[in-house]
Structure formats: structure tokens, C-alpha cells
Design an enzyme around this catalytic site. Structure first.
Site, PDB file in Angstrom:
ATOM      1  N   LYS A 131       3.543  10.946 -68.475  1.00  0.00           N
ATOM      2  CA  LYS A 131       4.575  10.554 -69.446  1.00  0.00           C
ATOM      3  C   LYS A 131       4.358   9.066 -69.672  1.00  0.00           C
ATOM      4  O   LYS A 131       4.998   8.235 -69.068  1.00  0.00           O
ATOM      5  CB  LYS A 131       5.973  10.781 -68.865  1.00  0.00           C
ATOM      6  CG  LYS A 131       6.434  12.206 -68.982  1.00  0.00           C
ATOM      7  CD  LYS A 131       7.859  12.361 -68.518  1.00  0.00           C
ATOM      8  CE  LYS A 131       7.863  12.605 -67.046  1.00  0.00           C
ATOM      9  NZ  LYS A 131       8.941  13.256 -66.430  1.00  0.00           N
ATOM     10  N   GLY A 167       3.843   8.869 -58.430  1.00  0.00           N
ATOM     11  CA  GLY A 167       3.695   7.506 -57.933  1.00  0.00           C
ATOM     12  C   GLY A 167       4.943   7.106 -57.171  1.00  0.00           C
ATOM     13  O   GLY A 167       6.036   7.588 -57.457  1.00  0.00           O
ATOM     14  N   GLY A 168       4.798   6.263 -56.179  1.00  0.00           N
ATOM     15  CA  GLY A 168       5.970   5.770 -55.445  1.00  0.00           C
ATOM     16  C   GLY A 168       6.655   6.855 -54.645  1.00  0.00           C
ATOM     17  O   GLY A 168       5.998   7.681 -53.998  1.00  0.00           O
ATOM     18  N   ASP A 169       7.971   6.865 -54.672  1.00  0.00           N
ATOM     19  CA  ASP A 169       8.766   7.859 -53.959  1.00  0.00           C
ATOM     20  C   ASP A 169       9.376   8.835 -54.973  1.00  0.00           C
ATOM     21  O   ASP A 169       9.892   8.407 -56.000  1.00  0.00           O
ATOM     22  CB  ASP A 169       9.892   7.160 -53.178  1.00  0.00           C
ATOM     23  CG  ASP A 169      10.713   8.181 -52.416  1.00  0.00           C
ATOM     24  OD1 ASP A 169      10.386   8.447 -51.249  1.00  0.00           O
ATOM     25  OD2 ASP A 169      11.665   8.747 -53.001  1.00  0.00           O
ATOM     26  N   MET A 179      11.269  -0.011 -64.636  1.00  0.00           N
ATOM     27  CA  MET A 179      11.330   0.477 -66.023  1.00  0.00           C
ATOM     28  C   MET A 179      12.021  -0.533 -66.945  1.00  0.00           C
ATOM     29  O   MET A 179      12.769  -0.135 -67.843  1.00  0.00           O
ATOM     30  CB  MET A 179      12.079   1.822 -66.083  1.00  0.00           C
ATOM     31  CG  MET A 179      11.372   2.925 -65.323  1.00  0.00           C
ATOM     32  SD  MET A 179      12.073   4.551 -65.608  1.00  0.00           S
ATOM     33  CE  MET A 179      13.521   4.466 -64.588  1.00  0.00           C
ATOM     34  N   ASP A 181       0.462  12.414 -62.505  1.00  0.00           N
ATOM     35  CA  ASP A 181       0.625  11.575 -63.694  1.00  0.00           C
ATOM     36  C   ASP A 181      -0.016  10.217 -63.457  1.00  0.00           C
ATOM     37  O   ASP A 181      -0.526   9.933 -62.371  1.00  0.00           O
ATOM     38  CB  ASP A 181       2.104  11.466 -64.093  1.00  0.00           C
ATOM     39  CG  ASP A 181       2.945  10.908 -62.977  1.00  0.00           C
ATOM     40  OD1 ASP A 181       2.688   9.758 -62.569  1.00  0.00           O
ATOM     41  OD2 ASP A 181       3.848  11.615 -62.481  1.00  0.00           O
TER      42      ASP A 181
HETATM   43  N1  SAH Z   1       9.434   6.792 -58.232  1.00  0.00           N
HETATM   44  C1  SAH Z   1       8.710   5.583 -58.541  1.00  0.00           C
HETATM   45  C2  SAH Z   1       9.336   4.863 -59.713  1.00  0.00           C
HETATM   46  C3  SAH Z   1       9.369   5.687 -60.987  1.00  0.00           C
HETATM   47  S1  SAH Z   1      10.054   4.852 -62.355  1.00  0.00           S
HETATM   48  C4  SAH Z   1       8.642   4.677 -57.301  1.00  0.00           C
HETATM   49  O1  SAH Z   1       9.309   4.933 -56.300  1.00  0.00           O
HETATM   50  O2  SAH Z   1       7.881   3.730 -57.337  1.00  0.00           O
HETATM   51  C5  SAH Z   1       8.617   4.064 -63.013  1.00  0.00           C
HETATM   52  C6  SAH Z   1       8.698   2.575 -62.794  1.00  0.00           C
HETATM   53  O3  SAH Z   1       8.280   2.243 -61.479  1.00  0.00           O
HETATM   54  C7  SAH Z   1       7.802   1.761 -63.692  1.00  0.00           C
HETATM   55  O4  SAH Z   1       8.380   1.554 -64.958  1.00  0.00           O
HETATM   56  C8  SAH Z   1       7.682   0.467 -62.914  1.00  0.00           C
HETATM   57  O5  SAH Z   1       8.844  -0.330 -63.074  1.00  0.00           O
HETATM   58  C9  SAH Z   1       7.658   0.983 -61.487  1.00  0.00           C
HETATM   59  N2  SAH Z   1       6.281   1.131 -60.991  1.00  0.00           N
HETATM   60  C10 SAH Z   1       5.649   2.268 -60.627  1.00  0.00           C
HETATM   61  N3  SAH Z   1       4.397   2.010 -60.182  1.00  0.00           N
HETATM   62  C11 SAH Z   1       4.249   0.668 -60.267  1.00  0.00           C
HETATM   63  C12 SAH Z   1       3.188  -0.231 -59.949  1.00  0.00           C
HETATM   64  N4  SAH Z   1       2.028   0.206 -59.477  1.00  0.00           N
HETATM   65  N5  SAH Z   1       3.396  -1.562 -60.174  1.00  0.00           N
HETATM   66  C13 SAH Z   1       4.565  -2.026 -60.640  1.00  0.00           C
HETATM   67  N6  SAH Z   1       5.597  -1.218 -60.964  1.00  0.00           N
HETATM   68  C14 SAH Z   1       5.446   0.098 -60.774  1.00  0.00           C
END
Ligand code: SAH
Length: 246
Positions: free
Chosen positions: A61, A92-94, A176, A39
């Protein structure tokens, strides 16, 4: 005759967008994948690492934009893996921080599809770090809480104890929460948080478009609005924001 041997689903945390922030294990899984569901928050540059012929499916999404339902994503994961594919869900992220990775895990488990998770660098921690904001600092903050701001204080749908958060004395990280930023900041101050508490928005962290807007919990919403902040963005509230390590 039984059907094909099930492949597997690997939930890969790709980090907040910079291809340098995926783990070695995550990248290895991506290189081995037959099918990748990704995504817009995932490190898209890493898709170049996939093998020739791998099927790449965009299941974004996007807030107020194109949507793929979670049920659809779960069904795709299960269908491809049940047919024998090695499926990577690149997020993205974890995968287990405020996303729906745990639901994807459950959908696979319920369907009898082998599933495992490769943790990623969460934006909740890396985003502030890349903006020069440590989440803890000796003498300033001994801990942090990461909460979802998709519903703010006062909204019956929020299960967060905002009173406890306002009084907690630690750093608050809101994911978010772009839309609800005014309600969140005002709600925290109403619940006793010092109105002069430093606060910052970090938008599009780990990308060339990264922006940091600094202020206090009182003026941050208007500063963010004038700066035209859009998701993905996160907010950090607490004394550590005043450190400014730049
Ligand atoms: N699992 C993801 C978060 C999912 S919820 C994690 O661990 O990062 C999605 C939210 O993550 C977004 O609304 C934003 O608040 C944050 N987010 C994800 N990527 C981001 C980025 N590159 N920069 C800033 N906020 C980010």
C-alpha cells in the site's frame, strides 16, 4: 466429507526493514510458510529465507502509489489459510502499532481461521534509536507517545488530543506524518509547546538510505521539505532529540 483442515495465519512483525531486526520466532514462521503476503515496509531481504515453492505475494500500500485494498489482503489471508496453507503476513515494524494488523486478525477470527501474532521491533522506537535518539532519558523525558500523523491537529478526523500532547512533557513520535508535518509542528506550538523544542525526522530508518534531519519544532518542516523527505519517515519531538548521542 469436510473441506481441507484450515492452516493458519501468522502476523509477523518484521521490524523496520533491516533483516537483522526480525525476531527469531518471526524468521522461523517465515521459513515454514507456504504463502507470504508482504509489503514495501517489510524486511524484503528476509524473503530469501522462505522455502522453495513458497508463494510470495506483494500486497503493498504505497502512499500515492500502487495500492492493495485492506479487504483484498484480508480475503487473501483467509482464502489461503482456509485451503490449508501456513500463511505469513510479513509486515514492517510491529503488527499492532498503527498498521492494520488488528483488522487482519479480526478478519481471520471472523472466518474461523486460526491466527496468531509475532511481535516485531516497531519503527516508532527503533527508528529514533538508530538515529541516536533515546525516547526517554533521565532528567529529560519520562515517557513517550506514538501518534499517527495522517491527519493533523485541527482535522476533525483526528482523535488525538493534541492539546494534551503539547502539554504532556514527554517525547512525541509521529508516524505517517510526512505530508502533515507543517500542520503538526505548527499545531503543537499553537497549543503551547516551546517553539525551540528539538525535533528530528528519521527517514528510511534501518536501511542504507537512512537519513536524519535535525532542527526544532519550528524549523523542522522547512528543513525536511528542502531535504526532499519522503515516506517512510517518522518525526521525534522533545528534549531527547537535543541529546545527539552520535
Ligand atoms: N507497524 C509499523 C508502522 C506502520 S505505519 C511499525 O511498527 O513500525 C507506517 C509508518 O511507520 C510510516 O509512515 C512511517 O512513519 C513509519 N515507518 C515504517 N518503517 C519505517 C522506516 N524504516 N523508517 C522510518 N519510518 C518508518
Amino acid at each position: 466429507m469436510s473441506g481441507p483442515t484450515p492452516g493458519e495465519v501468522v502476523l509477523v512483525g518484521g521490524g523496520p526493514g533491516d533483516p537483522d531486526l526480525i525476531t527469531v520466532g518471526g524468521l522461523r514462521a517465515l521459513r515454514e510458510a507456504d504463502v507470504v503476503l508482504y509489503d514495501h515496509l517489510a524486511p524484503l531481504a528476509c524473503l530469501e529465507e522462505t522455502k522453495p515453492g513458497a508463494l510470495l505475494v506483494d500486497v503493498a500500500k504505497i502512499p500515492r502509489g500502487r495500492q492493495t485494498s485492506q479487504a483484498e489482503i484480508n480475503a487473501l489471508l483467509v482464502r489461503h489459510a482456509a485451503a490449508g496453507a501456513m500463511v505469513v503476513r510479513l509486515k514492517g515494524g510491529d503488527p499492532f502499532v498503527l498498521g492494520r494488523g488488528s483488522e487482519e486478525w479480526l478478519a481471520c477470527a471472523e472466518a474461523g481461521v486460526p491466527v496468531r501474532v509475532i511481535p516485531g521491533v516497531t519503527s516508532a522506537v527503533a527508528g529514533p534509536e538508530l538515529a541516536g535518539i533515546p525516547l526517554t532519558h533521565r532528567g529529560l523525558s519520562q515517557g513517550f507517545a506514538v501518534v499517527s500523523g495522517h491527519v493533523g491537529p485541527g482535522d476533525p478526523a483526528s482523535t488525538v488530543n493534541w492539546d494534551a500532547l503539547a502539554a504532556g512533557g514527554g517525547t512525541i513520535v509521529v508516524l505517517m506524518g510526512v505530508k502533515q508535518l507543517p500542520a503538526i509542528c505548527a499545531g503543537l506550538v499553537e497549543r503551547g509547546l516551546d517553539p525551540s523544542t528539538p525535533a528530528a525526522v528519521v527517514a528510511q530508518a534501518a536501511s542504507p538510505r537512512q537519513r536524519v534531519i535535525r532542527g526544532t519544532v519550528s524549523d523542522l518542516p522547512s528543513l525536511a521539505a528542502s531535504a526532499g523527505v519522503e515516506p517512510p519517515a517518522l518525526t521525534v519531538i522533545g528534549a531527547v532529540v537535543g541529546l545527539d548521542l552520535r
